[in-house]
Design an enzyme around this catalytic site. Structure first.
Site, PDB file in Angstrom:
ATOM      1  CD  GLU A 135      -1.558  -2.466   1.474  1.00 52.14           C
ATOM      2  OE1 GLU A 135      -0.445  -2.596   2.026  1.00 52.14           O
ATOM      3  OE2 GLU A 135      -2.297  -3.434   1.197  1.00 52.14           O
ATOM      4  CG  HIS A 160     -11.799  -7.798   6.397  1.00 52.21           C
ATOM      5  ND1 HIS A 160     -11.101  -8.597   7.268  1.00 52.21           N
ATOM      6  CD2 HIS A 160     -11.186  -7.939   5.188  1.00 52.21           C
ATOM      7  CE1 HIS A 160     -10.123  -9.210   6.613  1.00 52.21           C
ATOM      8  NE2 HIS A 160     -10.150  -8.821   5.362  1.00 52.21           N
TER       9      HIS A 160
HETATM   10  C1  LIG Z   1      -1.898  -4.797   4.464  1.00 54.49           C
HETATM   11  C2  LIG Z   1      -2.870  -5.682   3.769  1.00 54.49           C
HETATM   12  N1  LIG Z   1      -3.197  -5.417   2.494  1.00 54.49           N
HETATM   13  C3  LIG Z   1      -4.107  -6.176   1.858  1.00 54.49           C
HETATM   14  C4  LIG Z   1      -4.706  -7.219   2.485  1.00 54.49           C
HETATM   15  C5  LIG Z   1      -5.757  -8.061   1.764  1.00 54.49           C
HETATM   16  N2  LIG Z   1      -5.241  -9.385   1.454  1.00 54.49           N
HETATM   17  C6  LIG Z   1      -5.467 -10.425   2.283  1.00 54.49           C
HETATM   18  S1  LIG Z   1      -4.680 -11.783   1.791  1.00 54.49           S
HETATM   19  C7  LIG Z   1      -4.038 -11.050   0.430  1.00 54.49           C
HETATM   20  C8  LIG Z   1      -3.139 -11.813  -0.489  1.00 54.49           C
HETATM   21  C9  LIG Z   1      -1.957 -12.388   0.216  1.00 54.49           C
HETATM   22  O1  LIG Z   1      -1.189 -13.187  -0.641  1.00 54.49           O
HETATM   23  P1  LIG Z   1       0.072 -13.989  -0.130  1.00 54.49           P
HETATM   24  O2  LIG Z   1       0.865 -13.141   0.800  1.00 54.49           O
HETATM   25  O3  LIG Z   1       0.767 -14.524  -1.312  1.00 54.49           O
HETATM   26  O4  LIG Z   1      -0.522 -15.154   0.771  1.00 54.49           O
HETATM   27  P2  LIG Z   1      -1.463 -16.373   0.329  1.00 54.49           P
HETATM   28  O5  LIG Z   1      -2.871 -15.893   0.464  1.00 54.49           O
HETATM   29  O6  LIG Z   1      -1.112 -16.725  -1.068  1.00 54.49           O
HETATM   30  O7  LIG Z   1      -1.180 -17.455   1.291  1.00 54.49           O
HETATM   31  C10 LIG Z   1      -4.474  -9.719   0.371  1.00 54.49           C
HETATM   32  C11 LIG Z   1      -4.136  -8.777  -0.707  1.00 54.49           C
HETATM   33  C12 LIG Z   1      -4.336  -7.453   3.823  1.00 54.49           C
HETATM   34  N3  LIG Z   1      -4.875  -8.465   4.531  1.00 54.49           N
HETATM   35  N4  LIG Z   1      -3.428  -6.683   4.436  1.00 54.49           N
END
Ligand SMILES: Cc1ncc(C[n+]2csc(CCOP(=O)(O)OP(=O)(O)O)c2C)c(N)n1
Ligand SMILES: [Mg+2]
Lengths: 325, 394
Positions: free
Chosen positions: A60, A130
């Protein structure tokens, strides 16, 4: 006119802005092919290409820093933060950079083209991260505009207004209403003014001020109160910063009572700002203390979300207490 | 004048780091046999079975809970499916007293450490027995008993915290380390970079375990980073790194065992990149069909880490089809029975709204709670979860 829900209206606004001005870009986490986790940017990449609508890496502070640079260059970035709860890694870029770019350079440079969109608010069983309503943090930052629409029609007009406003705007979208709020929305290009509140309903006994998803809650309470012959005036602030003091003050001079309601916690919430300003402007006309119906001074809960929320029953009780004071 | 070092050049020489190729460490093939020249780590039968049972439990739990979400019994769920070896293999290489700071898809590590089915269910249903008092969404587990710090949704925040925790462990001289898990998407956050740098500078006993599962929600790794993975970033901080086949539990176990030794004995942090695949949707709210192909999913289903370990165990004579059937059935029954119990339990008490904001309930919060109680007394039907608590007495 077309029937649209709020997401479709937002998508329509983005589409309209991108079609009208090729400097408009939309980006953020998952906004590309996927169209965003809520699908607000659906089909924009397909329509305008990967250079103008794209996924960013998951960062972000990077998204908003990048957007600040783009805006300084003269582009018109519309950056999506996936949830308002995740805007805080970008807090520095927004509060210290977006908000002060113009002032610190004597307007040699500014990021007026910037718009930041983020879904906010509770009522979706989202727990701490959320559900939050962080508008007051940003309202404490001169140089930013903060806008919150209450329905589909407002969302399209205000978002187009925000994108075309020559100041950085944080645009919080009430995600609980994304699909629930359906209404007639012009398919044409139209803008609603920033900085102007709207009297949604006229009345004479009490003024109720809210914004975003809370307007619907207030309206439910008003329905109950009017059955008891309490005449309510409802004002949607629409823009939290800079806010429309005149419209609210004029209303309170007429009704003599004010209630402000928001989901965010009580202490330091934007309701406090409204109350302080209005008591100064309308002191001798007030017939009861200004009431605030808000979330509790706690993090946003999950299992007891219903208890936490400033629902219509709490608003209704506060209306009664105010008129019976 | 400064003396030129042998590394000085006098014409511009740019490098993109491509000369550093990071190999992938692999031991176990999909058919359960070892690669030629590969040697299995030393694992006692009991330990190997403990690891495998945690994998099966995690798979069963995930299947049942996704189904429960689909039936409307649970609000939300996230599966570890496909990544069990990466999570459980690494957890098994630690001492159970080492601290875990995870992202949200690491329930396998908790299962391995002995989080009970009741403990899982109480959190998932946010009932009165949930340690987190029903305040967070499902899968945000935590356990002091098992040294597992409560999950927080904002991504990557736990990574620098793990560095601080481990620095404290180093000062305490207790011989323990901290492991932090995160996705390859979360590794784009500033917190990740800050954490690696601090760990290297301060020589901290921390293990960074990146689950590179191909996606961050809909975003493929190709749109997440230009490099061929997360591993090369370690060089920039002068940190040791190992890339491992994340579906190969033996390789993950051995890589983590070596990393732990470096961390604990030499105070050298290590980055592990486990190459794997998120076989399920991102969460119960996600449908991956709009951003990836069935064919791609099928190819990874062929690399199922459970099957791979099961075959290895069978070859060793430690496991049979009968054992498998019995285990699956008993776990399924246990999950279903426990779920029924947990979902019937009442929610946490109304007071839990205002406790733990601070160490003590402030006067302002006490007043807000009193007002809330009075309000609920007036409208008991509107607040079915808490009405009985405030109308109590007689
Ligand atoms: C600071 C922040 N930005 C956005 C999100 C929304 N979000 C939750 S999970 C995710 C994707 C995460 O991907 P990754 O780190 O590859 O983990 P995976 O889900 O593949 O295990 C996002 C964008 C969040 N939880 N926190
Ligand atoms: Mg991932």
């Amino acid at each position: 006119m077309a029937r649209m829900n709020m997401l479709q209206a937002i998508n329509h606004a983005l589409d309209t802005a991108m079609a009208a001005d090729e400097r408009v870009l939309c980006f953020g986490e998952d906004v590309g092919v996927f169209g965003g986790v809520f699908r607000a940017t659906s089909n924009l990449q397909q329509k305008y290409g990967k250079a103008r609508c794209f996924n960013t890496p998951l960062v972000e502070q990077g998204i908003i820093g990048f957007a600040n640079g783009l805006a300084a260059q003269g582009s018109i970035p519309v950056a999506e933060i996936q949830f308002a709860d995740y805007i805080f890694p970008a807090f520095d870029q927004i509060v210290n950079e977006s908000a002060k770019y113009r002032y610190r350079s004597g307007n040699l440079f500014n990021v007026g083209g910037l718009t930041i969109r983020a879904p906010y608010g509770g009522g979706i069983a989202g727990g701490h991260y959320h559900s939050q309503s962080p508008e007051a943090y940003f309202a404490h930052t001169p140089g930013l505009k903060v806008v919150v629409p209450r329905n589909a029609h407002q969302a399209k007009g205000l978002l187009l207004g925000a994108i075309r406003d020559d100041n950085p705007v944080v645009f919080f979208e009430p995600k609980r209403l994304y699909r629930a709020s359906v209404g007639d929305v012009p398919e044409s290009d139209y803008q609603l003014p920033l900085g102007e509140a709207e009297v949604v309903k006229e009345g004479s006994d009490i003024t109720l001020v809210a914004w975003g998803a809370q307007i619907e809650v207030v309206e439910q309470a008003v329905e109950m109160a009017e059955k008891e012959r309490v005449s309510c005036e409802v004002i949607d602030l629409r823009t939290i910063l800079p806010w429309d003091v005149e419209t609210v003050a004029n209303s309170v001079l007429k009704t003599g009572r004010l209630l402000v309601s928001h989901e965010a916690p009580l202490t330091g919430g934007f309701g406090a700002e409204v109350a302080a300003t209005i008591q100064a402007r309308c002191f001798l006309y007030l017939e009861s203390p200004i009431a605030r119906v808000t979330g509790l001074d706690t993090p946003f809960p999950l299992a007891l979300e219903k208890e936490y929320m400033p629902d219509h029953l709490k608003v209704y009780e506060a209306i009664k207490a105010s008129v019976e004071f | 004048m400064t003396t030129p070092s042998p590394e000085d050049v006098h014409t511009p020489m740019l490098t993109d780091g491509d000369e550093f190729r990071i190999p992938t460490y692999k031991l176990l093939q999909q058919d359960g046999t070892l690669y030629e020249g590969a040697e299995a780590p030393h694992l006692e039968r009991d330990k190997a079975l403990r690891m495998y049972q945690a994998m099966v439990f995690t798979r069963v739990l995930d299947e049942r809970m996704l189904a429960a979400q689909r039936q409307g019994r649970l609000s939300f769920y996230m599966q570890c499916t496909g990544e069990e070896a990466a999570v459980i293999g690494s957890a098994a290489a630690l001492d159970d007293a080492d601290v875990i700071m995870a992202q949200y898809r690491e329930q396998g590590a908790l299962a391995y450490r002995g989080f009970t089915t009741d403990e899982f269910m109480n959190q998932l249903f946010g009932n009165e027995l949930d340690y987190g008092k029903g305040r967070q969404m499902p899968v945000h587990y935590g356990s002091t008993r098992l040294n597992y710090v409560t999950i927080s949704s904002p991504l990557a925040t736990q990574i620098p915290q793990a560095v601080g925790y481990a620095y404290g462990q180093k000062l305490a001289g207790d011989g323990h380390c901290t492991i932090t898990y995160f996705g390859e998407g979360a590794a784009s956050e500033g917190d990740f970079h800050a954490a690696l740098n601090m760990a290297a500078v301060h020589k901290v006993p921390v293990i960074f375990l990146c689950r590179n599962n191909g996606y961050a929600i809909s975003t493929p790794t190709i749109e997440q980073f230009a490099a061929e993975g997360v591993a090369p970033r370690a060089f920039g901080y002068r940190m040791h790194v190992i890339r491992v086949d994340g579906n190969d539990i033996l390789a993950v176990y051995e890589a983590t065992r070596v990393a732990r030794r470096m961390a604990v004995e030499d105070n050298r942090p290590v980055l592990i990149e486990a190459m794997t695949y998120r076989l399920a949707g991102h969460s119960s709210s996600d449908d991956p069909s709009s951003y990836r192909s069935k064919k791609e999913e099928e190819a990874w289903r062929e690399k199922d880490p459970l099957l791979r370990m099961q075959r290895w165990l069978t070859d060793k004579g430690w496991w049979s089809e009968d054992d498998e059937k019995r285990l699956q059935e008993s776990m399924r029954r246990e999950v279903l029975d426990t779920m029924k119990r947990a979902e019937k339990r009442p929610p946490p008490p109304l007071e839990s709204l205002v406790t733990d904001v601070y160490d003590e309930v402030t006067p302002a919060l006490a007043e807000q709670l009193d007002q809330l109680k009075a309000h609920i007394r007036k409208y008991p039907d509107a607040y079915p979860k808490s009405a009985s608590q405030v109308t109590g007495g007689d």
